[in-house]
Design an enzyme around this catalytic site. Structure first.
Site, mmCIF file in Angstrom:
data_model
loop_
_atom_site.group_PDB
_atom_site.id
_atom_site.type_symbol
_atom_site.label_atom_id
_atom_site.label_comp_id
_atom_site.label_asym_id
_atom_site.label_seq_id
_atom_site.Cartn_x
_atom_site.Cartn_y
_atom_site.Cartn_z
ATOM 1 N N TYR A 13 0.925 -1.111 0.132
ATOM 2 C CA TYR A 13 -0.058 -0.035 0.063
ATOM 3 C C TYR A 13 1.017 1.247 -0.077
ATOM 4 O O TYR A 13 0.687 2.275 -0.750
ATOM 5 C CB TYR A 13 -0.876 -0.246 1.152
ATOM 6 C CG TYR A 13 -2.038 1.029 1.360
ATOM 7 C CD1 TYR A 13 -2.929 1.120 0.523
ATOM 8 C CD2 TYR A 13 -1.970 1.931 2.384
ATOM 9 C CE1 TYR A 13 -3.957 1.956 0.779
ATOM 10 C CE2 TYR A 13 -2.863 2.985 2.589
ATOM 11 C CZ TYR A 13 -3.928 2.787 1.504
ATOM 12 O OH TYR A 13 -4.808 3.775 1.832
ATOM 13 N N ASP A 37 -13.046 6.562 4.000
ATOM 14 C CA ASP A 37 -11.717 7.630 4.109
ATOM 15 C C ASP A 37 -12.276 8.973 4.015
ATOM 16 O O ASP A 37 -12.374 9.596 3.162
ATOM 17 C CB ASP A 37 -10.668 7.501 3.085
ATOM 18 C CG ASP A 37 -9.479 8.112 3.583
ATOM 19 O OD1 ASP A 37 -9.474 8.998 4.218
ATOM 20 O OD2 ASP A 37 -8.487 7.716 2.844
#
Length: 117
Positions: A13, A37
């Site tokens: 990531y 998010d």
């Protein structure tokens, strides 16, 4: 998944952001993934919505810097990092939940205005 396999996904990531590589993101997330998010906002549901969200983030030049070690439990990993975009910094904790194939099915990012530096 064992601890190291989950940490490997966290490292991938971070690499995706370092390289601005959406294909790394595609490889991490399941087709039915849900991204929140920050947590509490409208979820991005499904791989198309997830990739659209990350394409925007990657094209903005955002970089991630780990600020602690990942913590794993059950089918999840939590990890602290700092988002850097120009002079702006935000302290974040992400939580990934994995399916049996080792793909992320849920990502929740915990941060708010009080975490901006």
């Amino acid at each position: 998944m064992d601890h190291q396999a989950k940490c490997d996904v966290v490292n991938k990531y971070q690499q995706a952001f370092a390289a601005a590589d959406i294909e790394i993101i595609r490889g991490i997330f399941a087709d039915n993934a849900v991204v929140e998010d920050p947590y509490g906002t409208e979820p991005k549901v499904g791989i198309s919505a997830v990739l659209e969200f990350y394409e925007g983030a990657l094209s903005s030049g955002v970089k991630l810097e780990m600020t602690g070690t990942p913590r794993t439990a059950g089918d999840s990993v939590a990890f602290p990092f700092q988002v850097a975009m120009g002079d702006m910094r935000i302290e974040v904790i992400d939580v990934f939940q994995f399916n049996e194939a080792g793909k992320v099915i849920s990502m929740k990012a915990y941060w708010g205005p009080e975490n901006a530096l």
